[in-house]
Design a protein around this motif. Structure first.
Motif, PDB file in Angstrom:
ATOM      1  N   ILE A 264      -3.154   8.499 -43.791  1.00  0.00           N
ATOM      2  CA  ILE A 264      -3.528   9.308 -42.624  1.00  0.00           C
ATOM      3  C   ILE A 264      -4.864   8.853 -42.061  1.00  0.00           C
ATOM      4  CG2 ILE A 264      -4.233  11.627 -41.908  1.00  0.00           C
ATOM      5  CD1 ILE A 264      -2.098  12.764 -43.723  1.00  0.00           C
ATOM      6  N   ILE A 265      -5.825   8.575 -42.941  1.00  0.00           N
ATOM      7  CA  ILE A 265      -7.157   8.187 -42.488  1.00  0.00           C
ATOM      8  C   ILE A 265      -7.125   6.871 -41.710  1.00  0.00           C
ATOM      9  CG2 ILE A 265      -9.460   7.521 -43.265  1.00  0.00           C
ATOM     10  CD1 ILE A 265      -9.054   9.361 -45.676  1.00  0.00           C
ATOM     11  N   ASN A 266      -6.262   5.964 -42.125  1.00  0.00           N
ATOM     12  CA  ASN A 266      -6.256   4.622 -41.538  1.00  0.00           C
ATOM     13  C   ASN A 266      -5.257   4.430 -40.399  1.00  0.00           C
ATOM     14  OD1 ASN A 266      -8.258   3.621 -43.300  1.00  0.00           O
ATOM     15  ND2 ASN A 266      -6.741   3.333 -44.919  1.00  0.00           N
ATOM     16  N   ARG A 267      -4.394   5.396 -40.146  1.00  0.00           N
ATOM     17  CA  ARG A 267      -3.419   5.200 -39.080  1.00  0.00           C
ATOM     18  C   ARG A 267      -4.048   5.515 -37.728  1.00  0.00           C
ATOM     19  NH1 ARG A 267       0.566  10.335 -40.404  1.00  0.00           N
ATOM     20  NH2 ARG A 267      -0.822  11.991 -39.643  1.00  0.00           N
ATOM     21  N   ARG A 268      -3.348   5.086 -36.666  1.00  0.00           N
ATOM     22  CA  ARG A 268      -3.875   5.292 -35.308  1.00  0.00           C
ATOM     23  C   ARG A 268      -2.740   5.648 -34.361  1.00  0.00           C
ATOM     24  NH1 ARG A 268      -5.758   6.545 -30.973  1.00  0.00           N
ATOM     25  NH2 ARG A 268      -7.455   5.515 -29.864  1.00  0.00           N
ATOM     26  N   PHE A 269      -2.774   6.863 -33.842  1.00  0.00           N
ATOM     27  CA  PHE A 269      -1.827   7.261 -32.806  1.00  0.00           C
ATOM     28  C   PHE A 269      -2.362   6.814 -31.450  1.00  0.00           C
ATOM     29  CE2 PHE A 269      -0.747  10.563 -36.047  1.00  0.00           C
ATOM     30  CZ  PHE A 269       0.594  10.248 -36.187  1.00  0.00           C
ATOM     31  N   SER A 270      -1.455   6.624 -30.499  1.00  0.00           N
ATOM     32  CA  SER A 270      -1.855   6.135 -29.182  1.00  0.00           C
ATOM     33  C   SER A 270      -2.614   7.202 -28.410  1.00  0.00           C
ATOM     34  CB  SER A 270      -0.629   5.705 -28.385  1.00  0.00           C
ATOM     35  OG  SER A 270       0.141   6.841 -28.013  1.00  0.00           O
ATOM     36  N   ASP A 271      -3.386   6.768 -27.428  1.00  0.00           N
ATOM     37  CA  ASP A 271      -4.096   7.706 -26.555  1.00  0.00           C
ATOM     38  C   ASP A 271      -3.119   8.594 -25.806  1.00  0.00           C
ATOM     39  OD1 ASP A 271      -6.500   6.621 -27.355  1.00  0.00           O
ATOM     40  OD2 ASP A 271      -6.683   5.288 -25.613  1.00  0.00           O
ATOM     41  N   ASN A 272      -1.947   8.042 -25.470  1.00  0.00           N
ATOM     42  CA  ASN A 272      -0.951   8.805 -24.723  1.00  0.00           C
ATOM     43  C   ASN A 272      -0.490  10.050 -25.463  1.00  0.00           C
ATOM     44  OD1 ASN A 272      -0.602   7.526 -22.223  1.00  0.00           O
ATOM     45  ND2 ASN A 272       0.672   5.921 -23.121  1.00  0.00           N
ATOM     46  N   ILE A 273      -0.185   9.906 -26.746  1.00  0.00           N
ATOM     47  CA  ILE A 273       0.321  11.067 -27.480  1.00  0.00           C
ATOM     48  C   ILE A 273      -0.807  12.048 -27.786  1.00  0.00           C
ATOM     49  CG2 ILE A 273       0.135  10.099 -29.817  1.00  0.00           C
ATOM     50  CD1 ILE A 273       2.909  11.414 -30.358  1.00  0.00           C
ATOM     51  N   HIS A 274      -2.023  11.532 -28.012  1.00  0.00           N
ATOM     52  CA  HIS A 274      -3.178  12.424 -28.153  1.00  0.00           C
ATOM     53  C   HIS A 274      -3.363  13.247 -26.874  1.00  0.00           C
ATOM     54  CE1 HIS A 274      -5.161  11.580 -31.987  1.00  0.00           C
ATOM     55  NE2 HIS A 274      -4.872  10.289 -31.833  1.00  0.00           N
ATOM     56  N   GLU A 275      -3.235  12.584 -25.733  1.00  0.00           N
ATOM     57  CA  GLU A 275      -3.419  13.257 -24.446  1.00  0.00           C
ATOM     58  C   GLU A 275      -2.356  14.323 -24.227  1.00  0.00           C
ATOM     59  OE1 GLU A 275      -3.968  11.908 -19.818  1.00  0.00           O
ATOM     60  OE2 GLU A 275      -2.326  11.035 -20.946  1.00  0.00           O
ATOM     61  N   MET A 276      -1.092  13.995 -24.547  1.00  0.00           N
ATOM     62  CA  MET A 276      -0.034  14.973 -24.338  1.00  0.00           C
ATOM     63  C   MET A 276      -0.227  16.200 -25.222  1.00  0.00           C
ATOM     64  SD  MET A 276       4.129  14.673 -24.527  1.00  0.00           S
ATOM     65  CE  MET A 276       4.235  13.803 -22.965  1.00  0.00           C
ATOM     66  N   ALA A 277      -0.585  15.984 -26.474  1.00  0.00           N
ATOM     67  CA  ALA A 277      -0.822  17.110 -27.376  1.00  0.00           C
ATOM     68  C   ALA A 277      -1.941  17.996 -26.849  1.00  0.00           C
ATOM     69  CB  ALA A 277      -1.152  16.603 -28.775  1.00  0.00           C
ATOM     70  N   ALA A 278      -3.007  17.393 -26.368  1.00  0.00           N
ATOM     71  CA  ALA A 278      -4.138  18.157 -25.832  1.00  0.00           C
ATOM     72  C   ALA A 278      -3.741  18.951 -24.587  1.00  0.00           C
ATOM     73  CB  ALA A 278      -5.299  17.220 -25.512  1.00  0.00           C
ATOM     74  N   GLN A 279      -2.928  18.346 -23.707  1.00  0.00           N
ATOM     75  CA  GLN A 279      -2.471  19.051 -22.514  1.00  0.00           C
ATOM     76  C   GLN A 279      -1.623  20.264 -22.879  1.00  0.00           C
ATOM     77  OE1 GLN A 279      -0.391  16.022 -20.323  1.00  0.00           O
ATOM     78  NE2 GLN A 279      -2.215  15.334 -19.230  1.00  0.00           N
ATOM     79  N   CYS A 280      -0.735  20.091 -23.831  1.00  0.00           N
ATOM     80  CA  CYS A 280       0.130  21.201 -24.241  1.00  0.00           C
ATOM     81  C   CYS A 280      -0.660  22.327 -24.895  1.00  0.00           C
ATOM     82  CB  CYS A 280       1.195  20.701 -25.216  1.00  0.00           C
ATOM     83  SG  CYS A 280       2.419  19.583 -24.517  1.00  0.00           S
ATOM     84  N   LEU A 281      -1.724  21.986 -25.619  1.00  0.00           N
ATOM     85  CA  LEU A 281      -2.474  22.968 -26.391  1.00  0.00           C
ATOM     86  C   LEU A 281      -3.689  23.523 -25.648  1.00  0.00           C
ATOM     87  CD1 LEU A 281      -2.275  21.100 -29.813  1.00  0.00           C
ATOM     88  CD2 LEU A 281      -1.164  23.274 -29.247  1.00  0.00           C
ATOM     89  N   ASN A 282      -3.735  23.298 -24.353  1.00  0.00           N
ATOM     90  CA  ASN A 282      -4.826  23.868 -23.558  1.00  0.00           C
ATOM     91  C   ASN A 282      -4.832  25.392 -23.692  1.00  0.00           C
ATOM     92  OD1 ASN A 282      -6.433  24.832 -21.201  1.00  0.00           O
ATOM     93  ND2 ASN A 282      -6.424  22.664 -20.662  1.00  0.00           N
ATOM     94  N   ARG A 283      -6.003  25.947 -23.893  1.00  0.00           N
ATOM     95  CA  ARG A 283      -6.109  27.406 -24.080  1.00  0.00           C
ATOM     96  C   ARG A 283      -5.603  28.169 -22.861  1.00  0.00           C
ATOM     97  NH1 ARG A 283      -5.855  32.013 -24.138  1.00  0.00           N
ATOM     98  NH2 ARG A 283      -7.221  33.594 -25.051  1.00  0.00           N
ATOM     99  N   GLU A 284      -5.786  27.620 -21.669  1.00  0.00           N
ATOM    100  CA  GLU A 284      -5.379  28.293 -20.442  1.00  0.00           C
ATOM    101  C   GLU A 284      -3.981  27.844 -20.019  1.00  0.00           C
ATOM    102  OE1 GLU A 284      -7.016  30.729 -19.104  1.00  0.00           O
ATOM    103  OE2 GLU A 284      -8.592  30.479 -20.631  1.00  0.00           O
ATOM    104  N   PRO A 285      -3.007  28.755 -19.958  1.00  0.00           N
ATOM    105  CA  PRO A 285      -1.630  28.394 -19.602  1.00  0.00           C
ATOM    106  C   PRO A 285      -1.523  27.676 -18.254  1.00  0.00           C
ATOM    107  CG  PRO A 285      -1.746  30.665 -20.387  1.00  0.00           C
ATOM    108  CD  PRO A 285      -3.150  30.190 -20.243  1.00  0.00           C
ATOM    109  N   PHE A 286      -2.383  28.044 -17.308  1.00  0.00           N
ATOM    110  CA  PHE A 286      -2.313  27.467 -15.961  1.00  0.00           C
ATOM    111  C   PHE A 286      -2.462  25.948 -15.996  1.00  0.00           C
ATOM    112  CE2 PHE A 286      -4.427  25.983 -12.091  1.00  0.00           C
ATOM    113  CZ  PHE A 286      -3.541  26.434 -11.113  1.00  0.00           C
ATOM    114  N   TYR A 287      -3.256  25.435 -16.933  1.00  0.00           N
ATOM    115  CA  TYR A 287      -3.545  24.003 -16.984  1.00  0.00           C
ATOM    116  C   TYR A 287      -2.557  23.227 -17.860  1.00  0.00           C
ATOM    117  CZ  TYR A 287      -7.901  25.341 -14.738  1.00  0.00           C
ATOM    118  OH  TYR A 287      -8.834  25.845 -13.860  1.00  0.00           O
ATOM    119  N   ARG A 288      -1.608  23.914 -18.455  1.00  0.00           N
ATOM    120  CA  ARG A 288      -0.583  23.203 -19.217  1.00  0.00           C
ATOM    121  C   ARG A 288       0.499  22.689 -18.269  1.00  0.00           C
ATOM    122  NH1 ARG A 288       0.326  28.274 -23.009  1.00  0.00           N
ATOM    123  NH2 ARG A 288      -1.813  28.472 -23.798  1.00  0.00           N
ATOM    124  N   PRO A 289       0.967  21.461 -18.454  1.00  0.00           N
ATOM    125  CA  PRO A 289       2.054  20.952 -17.610  1.00  0.00           C
ATOM    126  C   PRO A 289       3.357  21.693 -17.929  1.00  0.00           C
ATOM    127  CG  PRO A 289       0.945  19.181 -18.838  1.00  0.00           C
ATOM    128  CD  PRO A 289       0.518  20.475 -19.445  1.00  0.00           C
TER     129      PRO A 289
END
Length: 351
Positions: A264-289
């Motif tokens: 886990i420490i040495n693996r690297r997920f892409s920026d794209n999937i990090h970005e999608m997870a962050a968009q989905c988990l936005n505290r404000e529903p209005f800003y979620r796609p």
């Protein structure tokens, strides 16, 4: 497959796959003898279910939904005091089964993206049909022998449309949420006057991305009160990889979690999937796609030339392959012990 009949005697039960509906329903591996077809049979034990309307709602809703990424119900019928539902055999079980049995530290990114695409297709469909799922989690995403992911768990769903009008928000809280608490959005858990809408499902998608990547859902093992506090104050779960696990000056993990492995420490997920997870988990529903907007994300371009999901899930073996070589013996219930040795009973099959 509409030619499956409603005669219980035509279904030969092979083994129990698991339980659902808080232990009030049993899912079994069965063979439909007239068509020589392996299926999953769910038996609702109606004597244990206080609110029969929940069963009625789930069956009626599932028969109305028609989408390749939603688990279909072939048929349903009553026998004695119990209600039976027949559905396709999803040979890889649920995504939670895959994590528990083969991928304790999470799936590879390509597998996650393929599953995520199917999940969002299903979610986009039901949102346009006017329903909020309210139980998006890995155990409610089943994978077929061909690598198709199907959404289930619709007993928690609720309509967005009321008296013919589309509601901007609703205030209906599901009667049974204990199993789903960690995946639910903060606005749904708060139960305040602002209410919630279909964007609450998008938050749950973000939780599933983390669950599939990390091997378990965020806030696992945390008390419900602390989990709610963390969500309300805007704590955003993350994918665990080289960029998110803290390290000390010597390059060692300094997160204080002895269970975090070197993988886990040495693996690297892409920026794209990090970005999608962050968009989905936005505290404000209005800003979620929306689900439709997420399907247009550049993340899904990365799987255009990907290996099939079935290859990415190795060494997991679909149940259908494990029994295919011995089809004739399935007719004999003496093979029950053989299936028990295959640990079929360890599957969640919570749908």
């Amino acid at each position: 497959m509409s030619n499956l009949d409603i005669n219980l005697n035509d279904y030969k039960i092979i083994s129990t796959l698991g339980q659902c509906f808080e232990g009030k329903a049993i899912v079994s591996l069965a063979k439909h003898v007239p068509t020589n077809t392996m299926v999953a049979v769910k038996k609702f034990i109606m004597d244990m279910i206080k609110d029969n309307a929940l069963v009625d709602f789930e069956i009626i809703l599932m028969r109305q939904l028609l989408h390749p990424n939603i688990l279909p119900y072939f048929t349903s019928f009553v026998n004695g005091p119990n209600v039976y539902v027949v559905s396709p055999l999803m040979a890889y079980g649920s995504c939670q089964d895959l994590l528990n049995q083969h991928f304790n530290e999470g799936l590879c990114e390509q597998a996650i993206v393929i599953i995520l695409r199917d999940l969002l297709d299903a979610l986009n469909y039901i949102h346009k049909k006017g329903y909020i799922h309210r139980a998006i989690r890995a155990s409610h995403v089943l994978v077929s022998s061909t690598g198709k992911a199907c959404l289930t768990g619709f007993r928690y769903a609720c309509p967005i449309v009321c008296n013919g009008k589309w509601q901007k928000t609703i205030h209906s809280f599901p009667s049974s949420t204990k199993a789903n608490l960690n995946w639910l959005s903060p606005e749904l858990l708060e139960q305040n006057l602002l209410g919630y809408n279909e964007k609450s499902d998008i938050y749950s998608v973000g939780m599933v991305i983390c669950e599939l990547a990390n091997g378990s859902e965020p806030f696992a093992g945390m008390s419900s009160t602390l989990m709610l506090t963390e969500k309300v104050r805007g704590c955003t779960p993350q994918l665990l990889d080289y960029t998110t696990v803290p390290r000390d000056i010597n390059g060692d993990c300094s997160g204080g979690d002895g269970d975090i492995s070197l993988k886990i420490i040495n693996r690297r997920f892409s920026d794209n999937i990090h970005e999608m997870a962050a968009q989905c988990l936005n505290r404000e529903p209005f800003y979620r796609p929306s689900a439709e907007q997420l399907l247009k994300h550049s993340l899904f371009k990365t799987i255009k030339n990907s290996l099939p999901l079935t290859d990415l899930l190795k060494p997991a073996i679909p149940l259908s392959d494990r029994v295919a070589f011995n089809k004739e013996d399935i007719e004999n219930l003496d093979t029950f012990n053989y299936f028990a040795n295959l640990q079929i009973n360890t599957c969640e099959w919570d749908f």
